[in-house]
Design a protein around this motif. Structure first.
Motif, PDB file in Angstrom:
ATOM      1  N   ILE A 112       0.855  -1.180   0.000  1.00  0.00           N
ATOM      2  CA  ILE A 112       0.000   0.000   0.000  1.00  0.00           C
ATOM      3  C   ILE A 112       0.894   1.234   0.000  1.00  0.00           C
ATOM      4  CG2 ILE A 112      -1.741   1.334   1.253  1.00  0.00           C
ATOM      5  CD1 ILE A 112      -2.597  -1.283   2.623  1.00  0.00           C
ATOM      6  N   GLU A 113       0.673   2.139  -0.943  1.00  0.00           N
ATOM      7  CA  GLU A 113       1.318   3.450  -0.935  1.00  0.00           C
ATOM      8  C   GLU A 113       0.226   4.498  -0.773  1.00  0.00           C
ATOM      9  OE1 GLU A 113       4.108   4.171  -4.122  1.00  0.00           O
ATOM     10  OE2 GLU A 113       4.474   2.007  -4.357  1.00  0.00           O
ATOM     11  N   TYR A 114       0.415   5.423   0.162  1.00  0.00           N
ATOM     12  CA  TYR A 114      -0.640   6.357   0.560  1.00  0.00           C
ATOM     13  C   TYR A 114      -0.156   7.789   0.406  1.00  0.00           C
ATOM     14  CZ  TYR A 114      -3.925   8.556   3.965  1.00  0.00           C
ATOM     15  OH  TYR A 114      -4.861   9.338   4.598  1.00  0.00           O
ATOM     16  N   ASP A 115      -0.895   8.577  -0.335  1.00  0.00           N
ATOM     17  CA  ASP A 115      -0.644  10.013  -0.464  1.00  0.00           C
ATOM     18  C   ASP A 115      -1.693  10.716   0.396  1.00  0.00           C
ATOM     19  OD1 ASP A 115      -0.508  12.692  -1.156  1.00  0.00           O
ATOM     20  OD2 ASP A 115      -0.310  12.321  -3.308  1.00  0.00           O
ATOM     21  N   GLU A 116      -1.310  11.027   1.625  1.00  0.00           N
ATOM     22  CA  GLU A 116      -2.273  11.574   2.578  1.00  0.00           C
ATOM     23  C   GLU A 116      -2.775  12.952   2.144  1.00  0.00           C
ATOM     24  OE1 GLU A 116      -1.772  13.187   7.030  1.00  0.00           O
ATOM     25  OE2 GLU A 116      -1.482  11.014   6.870  1.00  0.00           O
ATOM     26  N   GLU A 117      -1.886  13.771   1.607  1.00  0.00           N
ATOM     27  CA  GLU A 117      -2.278  15.129   1.225  1.00  0.00           C
ATOM     28  C   GLU A 117      -3.344  15.119   0.135  1.00  0.00           C
ATOM     29  OE1 GLU A 117      -0.316  19.306  -0.464  1.00  0.00           O
ATOM     30  OE2 GLU A 117       0.960  17.550  -0.076  1.00  0.00           O
ATOM     31  N   LEU A 122      -2.064   3.722  -3.862  1.00  0.00           N
ATOM     32  CA  LEU A 122      -1.603   2.836  -4.929  1.00  0.00           C
ATOM     33  C   LEU A 122      -1.521   1.454  -4.307  1.00  0.00           C
ATOM     34  CD1 LEU A 122      -0.562   2.607  -7.875  1.00  0.00           C
ATOM     35  CD2 LEU A 122       1.761   2.902  -6.946  1.00  0.00           C
ATOM     36  N   LEU A 123      -2.345   0.523  -4.790  1.00  0.00           N
ATOM     37  CA  LEU A 123      -2.530  -0.768  -4.139  1.00  0.00           C
ATOM     38  C   LEU A 123      -2.112  -1.911  -5.040  1.00  0.00           C
ATOM     39  CD1 LEU A 123      -6.152  -0.241  -2.759  1.00  0.00           C
ATOM     40  CD2 LEU A 123      -3.992   0.220  -1.572  1.00  0.00           C
ATOM     41  N   GLU A 124      -1.625  -2.977  -4.405  1.00  0.00           N
ATOM     42  CA  GLU A 124      -1.448  -4.253  -5.089  1.00  0.00           C
ATOM     43  C   GLU A 124      -2.716  -5.088  -4.908  1.00  0.00           C
ATOM     44  OE1 GLU A 124       3.338  -4.942  -5.321  1.00  0.00           O
ATOM     45  OE2 GLU A 124       2.285  -5.896  -3.633  1.00  0.00           O
ATOM     46  N   PRO A 125      -2.906  -6.114  -5.732  1.00  0.00           N
ATOM     47  CA  PRO A 125      -4.191  -6.831  -5.757  1.00  0.00           C
ATOM     48  C   PRO A 125      -4.540  -7.599  -4.487  1.00  0.00           C
ATOM     49  CG  PRO A 125      -2.945  -7.217  -7.776  1.00  0.00           C
ATOM     50  CD  PRO A 125      -2.019  -6.537  -6.832  1.00  0.00           C
ATOM     51  N   GLY A 126      -3.543  -7.959  -3.680  1.00  0.00           N
ATOM     52  CA  GLY A 126      -3.831  -8.745  -2.489  1.00  0.00           C
ATOM     53  C   GLY A 126      -4.352  -7.955  -1.318  1.00  0.00           C
ATOM     54  N   VAL A 127      -4.463  -6.644  -1.432  1.00  0.00           N
ATOM     55  CA  VAL A 127      -4.940  -5.796  -0.335  1.00  0.00           C
ATOM     56  C   VAL A 127      -6.461  -5.913  -0.227  1.00  0.00           C
ATOM     57  CG1 VAL A 127      -5.109  -3.438   0.553  1.00  0.00           C
ATOM     58  CG2 VAL A 127      -3.023  -4.188  -0.626  1.00  0.00           C
ATOM     59  N   VAL A 156      -8.673  -3.866  -5.264  1.00  0.00           N
ATOM     60  CA  VAL A 156      -8.376  -3.811  -6.695  1.00  0.00           C
ATOM     61  C   VAL A 156      -9.343  -4.697  -7.479  1.00  0.00           C
ATOM     62  CG1 VAL A 156      -6.661  -4.429  -8.455  1.00  0.00           C
ATOM     63  CG2 VAL A 156      -5.959  -3.196  -6.394  1.00  0.00           C
ATOM     64  N   GLY A 157      -9.522  -5.926  -7.032  1.00  0.00           N
ATOM     65  CA  GLY A 157     -10.395  -6.860  -7.738  1.00  0.00           C
ATOM     66  C   GLY A 157     -11.823  -6.375  -7.814  1.00  0.00           C
ATOM     67  N   ASN A 158     -12.314  -5.769  -6.735  1.00  0.00           N
ATOM     68  CA  ASN A 158     -13.682  -5.265  -6.731  1.00  0.00           C
ATOM     69  C   ASN A 158     -13.854  -4.134  -7.734  1.00  0.00           C
ATOM     70  OD1 ASN A 158     -15.790  -3.185  -5.397  1.00  0.00           O
ATOM     71  ND2 ASN A 158     -16.384  -5.281  -4.913  1.00  0.00           N
ATOM     72  N   VAL A 225      -3.506  -6.783 -13.882  1.00  0.00           N
ATOM     73  CA  VAL A 225      -3.303  -5.543 -13.130  1.00  0.00           C
ATOM     74  C   VAL A 225      -2.510  -5.852 -11.861  1.00  0.00           C
ATOM     75  CG1 VAL A 225      -4.419  -3.632 -11.934  1.00  0.00           C
ATOM     76  CG2 VAL A 225      -5.402  -4.528 -14.063  1.00  0.00           C
ATOM     77  N   THR A 226      -1.345  -5.236 -11.734  1.00  0.00           N
ATOM     78  CA  THR A 226      -0.467  -5.484 -10.586  1.00  0.00           C
ATOM     79  C   THR A 226      -0.440  -4.324  -9.601  1.00  0.00           C
ATOM     80  OG1 THR A 226       1.414  -4.689 -11.884  1.00  0.00           O
ATOM     81  CG2 THR A 226       1.006  -7.062 -11.867  1.00  0.00           C
ATOM     82  N   LYS A 227      -0.841  -3.135 -10.044  1.00  0.00           N
ATOM     83  CA  LYS A 227      -0.994  -1.975  -9.160  1.00  0.00           C
ATOM     84  C   LYS A 227      -2.157  -1.150  -9.689  1.00  0.00           C
ATOM     85  CE  LYS A 227       3.836  -1.335  -7.652  1.00  0.00           C
ATOM     86  NZ  LYS A 227       4.435  -2.466  -8.390  1.00  0.00           N
ATOM     87  N   MET A 228      -2.877  -0.526  -8.760  1.00  0.00           N
ATOM     88  CA  MET A 228      -3.993   0.337  -9.137  1.00  0.00           C
ATOM     89  C   MET A 228      -4.032   1.549  -8.238  1.00  0.00           C
ATOM     90  SD  MET A 228      -8.109  -0.408  -9.028  1.00  0.00           S
ATOM     91  CE  MET A 228      -8.133  -1.572 -10.388  1.00  0.00           C
ATOM     92  N   GLY A 229      -4.155   2.714  -8.839  1.00  0.00           N
ATOM     93  CA  GLY A 229      -4.386   3.927  -8.080  1.00  0.00           C
ATOM     94  C   GLY A 229      -5.870   4.135  -7.863  1.00  0.00           C
ATOM     95  N   LEU A 230      -6.242   4.591  -6.659  1.00  0.00           N
ATOM     96  CA  LEU A 230      -7.635   4.857  -6.326  1.00  0.00           C
ATOM     97  C   LEU A 230      -7.737   6.141  -5.518  1.00  0.00           C
ATOM     98  CD1 LEU A 230      -8.799   1.285  -5.282  1.00  0.00           C
ATOM     99  CD2 LEU A 230      -9.825   2.614  -7.124  1.00  0.00           C
TER     100      LEU A 230
END
Length: 520
Positions: A112-117, A122-127, A156-158, A225-230
């Motif tokens: 998990i990569e998080y941009d708090e501001e 940015l997530l990998e599929p297993g999250v 990510v899958g959802n 898909v190996t990473k997804m931004g949300l």
């Protein structure tokens, strides 16, 4: 579609060679081909237990390992079925469309990569939704999730399967911003602004330069898909709303006509869902407590269940999010609109930042209790969905309700349904509750679903997602200009994946190599 009762189109020698190469790449501990392994990846809610059996599974932890798996699969002509966590219950779970495929299990990938501001991740599929919720909670909960009814699943899958949640960010696919994808030739692509090396705007601007490819990988088999931004919803200053119950089946139409303009103008930003009495009751009781008679429940039994739990024929929860002053003004408008409908009950709810947070889907809290409906009949329970897309029209919804309710009665099924709002559309989510230990019931399920699909098609309605068994049937309803969309999808599929390696049959998209596997 290929099933275990028909010969697998995958050669045994090729599969054995691929397995050896997978073990060399990943280690034997991350390659799963025993009978127990195969059973663990089957669809637990399957209508036909003999269908969609995988040959085994592999579980990579890195993009580089995925690339290696894809190369091995291409070399041996072995199809892969990517899953994020395999919790897409009611739609096929972790099972593949094509029997004999190898499951590409991405559940070990949990970064998990998080941009708090800016409020992005940015997530990998297993999250899972629980994972992301716990992560955000550890950071002070400055942003809220939107969660589906089954939060065991992958975020990510959802989003990739157009899943929906309860908050203003409930249309999860529309919150995607940037992907990393392994293509069928093992090339790694980043979409949108991610196509610039080290771009600081990858999760901020969806489109990049030139064609925007993110939606190409939604409900498709064109890449992994190996990473997804949300985008995440900022914690609101306040929340106001009401839970309403309506007494009669015919209350549905006026309720939809009252909510729809408020949704379209943006006063109501969430994605509310109008659910019938069984949607509420099936998670707190079981059928055998009320009757032992076969066939659809009688009106007398329905009345007794409703009286016991004090629920209407329909119920809906409406929520307003944001500045307290704005919410108060909007609430007055919402209250007036709902009171004109004379609901049987109205329960207001309020929350202000700093107060304890209500642990519900309306606040983005992960939940799984709706899955309890699988126990409605007892035995090996399950459910399968039928979900056509409708216009936001009370008369159209009432006609759809009556048509579908009559079919439930005709096939002896208990009616669980809801009408979920998008910004301009409705999704009529019908759950067919199963008892897999009742052979007579299970014989009725397939003709029932196919009849519902045909009924919807006759009205010009199509489903937005479906179970593995019905992907070909639903795809066939999208028939404009001699199935031009199918031909376009197949052209793209065969160009990107000439060996037909990635998820053959997903969403009714069959590569040339497996064209004969398409269901009639």
């Amino acid at each position: 579609m290929a099933t275990e009762t028909t010969p697998s189109p995958i050669a045994a020698a090729a599969l054995a060679a691929a397995r050896r190469s997978f073990e060399s790449l990943l280690g034997a501990q991350n390659v799963f081909f025993t009978e127990e392994d195969q059973a663990s990846y089957q669809d637990k809610f399957a209508v036909r237990d003999e269908g969609h059996h995988p040959a085994g599974a592999v579980a990579p932890a890195t993009v580089e390992e995925i690339q290696g798996i894809v190369r091995i699969a291409r070399e041996n002509k072995v199809p892969l079925w990517p899953i994020s966590r395999g919790k897409n219950l009611g739609y096929g779970g972790s099972a593949p469309v094509l029997a004999g495929s190898v499951i590409l299990d991405l559940s070990r990938m949990q970064k998990i990569e998080y941009d708090e501001e800016n409020g992005t991740v940015l997530l990998e599929p297993g999250v899972s939704f629980y994972d992301l919720y716990d992560f955000l909670k550890s950071k002070g909960m400055k942003h809220w999730l939107s969660v589906p009814g089954n939060s065991w699943g992958s975020v990510v899958g959802n989003a990739l399967d157009r899943g929906v949640g309860y908050t203003p960010y409930g249309e999860h696919t529309s919150r995607i911003c940037g992907m990393e994808v392994v293509m069928p030739d093992a090339m790694v692509v980043r979409t949108g602004m991610g196509a610039l090396s080290n771009s600081p705007t990858w999760q901020l601007y969806r489109y990049g330069f030139g064609p925007c490819w993110d939606q190409l990988f939604v409900q498709s088999n064109f890449g992994i898909v190996t990473k997804m931004g949300l985008w995440l919803m900022p914690e609101p200053e306040s929340l106001m709303g009401m839970d309403l119950e309506f007494d009669k089946p015919e209350d549905l139409g006026p309720l939809i006509d009252a909510i729809a303009p408020l949704r379209r103008e943006g006063l109501l930003q969430q994605s509310p869902t109008i659910g019938n009495w069984l949607r509420a009751a099936a998670v707190v009781t079981t059928r055998d407590q009320w009757t032992d008679k076969p066939g659809a429940l009688s009106d007398d039994v329905i009345a007794a269940i409703r009286k016991k739990f004090n629920v209407g024929w329909w119920g809906v929860s409406l929520r307003l999010y944001g500045r307290e002053s704005v919410n108060k003004a909007a609430y007055a408008i919402l209250e007036e609109a709902m009171n004109r409908l004379k609901p049987m009950s109205v329960v207001p709810t309020t929350w202000k930042r700093g107060e304890p947070l209500e642990a519900t889907g309306w606040t983005g809290t992960p939940l799984t209790f709706p899955m309890q409906n699988a126990n409605w009949h007892g035995g090996r329970g399950g459910h399968i969905g039928f979900s056509p897309v409708l216009p936001q029209s009370g008369s159209a919804a009432m006609a759809q309700f009556r048509r579908t309710y009559d079919r439930y009665k005709e096939y002896g099924m208990d009616y669980q349904a809801s009408f979920a709002f998008g910004e301009r559309h409705l999704i009529n989510v019908n759950a067919i509750l199963l008892d897999k230990d009742d052979p007579e019931m299970m014989q009725r399920v397939d003709p029932f679903i196919r009849t519902l699909i045909a009924d919807a098609k006759a009205q010009g309605y199509g489903e937005y997602r479906t179970h593995l068994d019905y992907m070909d049937a639903v795809e066939a309803t999208y028939d404009f200009n001699g199935h031009a969309l199918r031909r376009l999808n197949e052209q793209v599929k065969n160009a990107l994946d000439p060996d037909g390696i990635l998820a053959p049959g997903k969403s009714g998209i069959w590569p040339g190599r497996y064209a004969k596997e398409r269901a009639a």
